[in-house]
Design an enzyme around this catalytic site. Structure first.
Site, mmCIF file in Angstrom:
data_model
loop_
_atom_site.group_PDB
_atom_site.id
_atom_site.type_symbol
_atom_site.label_atom_id
_atom_site.label_comp_id
_atom_site.label_asym_id
_atom_site.label_seq_id
_atom_site.Cartn_x
_atom_site.Cartn_y
_atom_site.Cartn_z
ATOM 1 N N SER A 24 0.800 -1.230 0.000
ATOM 2 C CA SER A 24 0.000 0.000 0.000
ATOM 3 C C SER A 24 0.835 1.282 0.000
ATOM 4 O O SER A 24 0.461 2.245 -0.689
ATOM 5 C CB SER A 24 -0.971 -0.014 1.185
ATOM 6 O OG SER A 24 -1.905 -1.042 0.997
ATOM 7 N N LYS A 73 -8.837 -5.368 11.674
ATOM 8 C CA LYS A 73 -10.019 -4.903 10.931
ATOM 9 C C LYS A 73 -11.310 -4.922 11.753
ATOM 10 O O LYS A 73 -12.182 -4.085 11.551
ATOM 11 C CB LYS A 73 -10.213 -5.743 9.660
ATOM 12 C CG LYS A 73 -9.194 -5.436 8.578
ATOM 13 C CD LYS A 73 -9.494 -6.243 7.322
ATOM 14 C CE LYS A 73 -8.489 -5.965 6.237
ATOM 15 N NZ LYS A 73 -8.822 -6.642 4.979
ATOM 16 N N ASP A 109 -12.932 -3.663 0.737
ATOM 17 C CA ASP A 109 -12.477 -4.956 0.189
ATOM 18 C C ASP A 109 -13.515 -5.558 -0.777
ATOM 19 O O ASP A 109 -13.161 -5.986 -1.880
ATOM 20 C CB ASP A 109 -12.214 -5.960 1.330
ATOM 21 C CG ASP A 109 -10.915 -5.667 2.068
ATOM 22 O OD1 ASP A 109 -9.961 -5.188 1.439
ATOM 23 O OD2 ASP A 109 -10.857 -5.921 3.290
ATOM 24 N N ALA A 134 -13.392 -19.298 4.657
ATOM 25 C CA ALA A 134 -14.472 -18.717 5.469
ATOM 26 C C ALA A 134 -13.893 -17.702 6.450
ATOM 27 O O ALA A 134 -14.460 -17.471 7.516
ATOM 28 C CB ALA A 134 -15.223 -19.828 6.202
ATOM 29 N N THR A 158 -12.611 -26.254 7.438
ATOM 30 C CA THR A 158 -13.346 -26.483 8.684
ATOM 31 C C THR A 158 -14.822 -26.192 8.408
ATOM 32 O O THR A 158 -15.216 -25.021 8.261
ATOM 33 C CB THR A 158 -12.819 -25.554 9.797
ATOM 34 O OG1 THR A 158 -11.398 -25.682 9.837
ATOM 35 C CG2 THR A 158 -13.408 -25.893 11.155
ATOM 36 N N TYR A 231 -1.843 -12.503 -4.559
ATOM 37 C CA TYR A 231 -1.109 -11.763 -5.602
ATOM 38 C C TYR A 231 0.394 -12.016 -5.565
ATOM 39 O O TYR A 231 1.133 -11.473 -6.370
ATOM 40 C CB TYR A 231 -1.411 -10.253 -5.538
ATOM 41 C CG TYR A 231 -1.377 -9.676 -4.141
ATOM 42 C CD1 TYR A 231 -0.180 -9.388 -3.514
ATOM 43 C CD2 TYR A 231 -2.567 -9.440 -3.459
ATOM 44 C CE1 TYR A 231 -0.159 -8.871 -2.231
ATOM 45 C CE2 TYR A 231 -2.563 -8.929 -2.167
ATOM 46 C CZ TYR A 231 -1.351 -8.639 -1.568
ATOM 47 O OH TYR A 231 -1.317 -8.135 -0.302
#
Ligand code: NAP
Length: 289
Positions: A24, A73, A109, A134, A158, A231
């Site tokens: 970033s 986050k 996102d 997940a 899972t 990436y």
């Protein structure tokens, strides 16, 4: 770097732990330079114990804003004044804007992923998607796909976490749109064979374990667009396998660029120079091991 930091320079950045691998700073500094904005973007290695103090620092230091990455986050939400509907629903903020004395949180996102899909020529609406994983990125991705009108199956190692994600998003969106399946369930292969979109939201295949692949090559078929959110490397084993069966493939670079571009627009109100941002990311990745 070819820029001068002066008494008027405004500061943006990214809070993460660790943060040293982030692309970033290169991406946003290239964008600030391109538009001649007197701003600079720096990485902040913020230990989880210091997150609240770091957020207070945005106010105290009058930063433009910051991106927020792993592991902050979700935790960061309680320290903000306002949070967008999407970020609140998926319990994830990756962009904070400090403006007019208010700290606002957003999640770019999911919208970044949708724009990356469109750049690959695929519209999420009406698609039959299988999402691998997940975790945090899967939550933003599945939310974006469902709100765009896709039908989504979540395949996860899972099974209980796939169920948890499906129940969580179905409750939030008041639908029954997410189908959870365990990766070792016979229905997993069928789901991929019936899909037209496969999104890898696991780190399987990422540097340095580049030999790994999240699902067997035999499950892939020419009717798929395979979007690998990884990436590094630019072409994972999954994308190589997709190419070998004649499926379309795309790596995570454009998602990274578009989520950053949306953050940039929130902070500056300017149209982001997306191509310049992508070139900066690619240059940074080429320099990676
Ligand atoms: P996360 O929250 O840690 O979730 C990881 C998921 O991957 C979990 O569901 C986990 O399954 C699964 N997984 C991990 N190792 C596995 C293995 N060996 N075999 C099978 N499944 C495995 O991670 P995240 O934040 O969602 O990130 C996932 C990936 O997306 C990372 O590679 C990240 O770099 C990439 N990403 C890219 C972008 C972009 O802009 N391009 C943005 C965000 C994330 P269990 O539940 O069984 O543990």
């Amino acid at each position: 770097m070819g820029r001068t930091v002066s008494g008027t320079t405004r500061v943006a950045g990214v809070f993460g732990y660790p943060v040293h691998h982030s692309q970033s700073p290169a991406m946003h500094n290239a964008a600030f330079r391109e538009l001649g904005l007197d701003c600079i973007y720096v990485p902040f290695n913020v230990h989880p114990d210091n997150l609240e103090a770091a957020v207070r620092g945005i106010r105290a230091l009058d930063l433009v804003g910051v991106n927020v990455t792993i592991p902050h986050k979700e935790q960061v939400i309680r320290f903000l004044d306002r949070v967008s509907d999407e970020a609140r629903l998926i319990r994830s903020v990756n962009t904070i804007h400090w403006s007019a004395g208010i700290l606002s949180g957003y999640s770019t996102d999911g919208p970044g992923f949708v724009r990356a899909l469109e750049a690959a020529g695929k519209s999420a609406g009406g698609s039959k998607a299988v999402v691998l994983g997940a975790g945090g990125s899967a939550r933003a991705t599945v939310y974006a796909l469902i709100t765009e009108g896709a039908e989504v199956t979540v395949l996860n190692r899972t099974y209980s976490r796939a169920v948890e994600l499906a129940e969580f998003l179905d409750a939030v969106l008041r639908t029954k749109a997410v189908r959870p399946i365990g990766l070792d369930d016979a229905r997993a292969r069928e789901a991929v064979l019936e899909a037209d979109l496969l999104v890898n939201c696991t780190p399987v295949g990422m540097h340095p374990q580049t030999d790994a692949q999240p699902i067997p090559s035999e499950w892939l078929h020419p009717g798929l667009l395979v979007y690998d959110q990884i990436y590094n490397p630019l072409e994972t084993n999954l994308l190589k396998a997709a190419r070998a069966v004649g499926a379309q493939g795309a790596n995570g670079v454009k998602m990274l660029v578009f989520q950053g571009a949306i953050s940039f627009e929130i902070w500056t109100g300017r149209t982001p120079p997306v191509e310049v941002m992508e070139e900066a990311v690619l240059a940074g990745l080429r320099a990676c091991p």
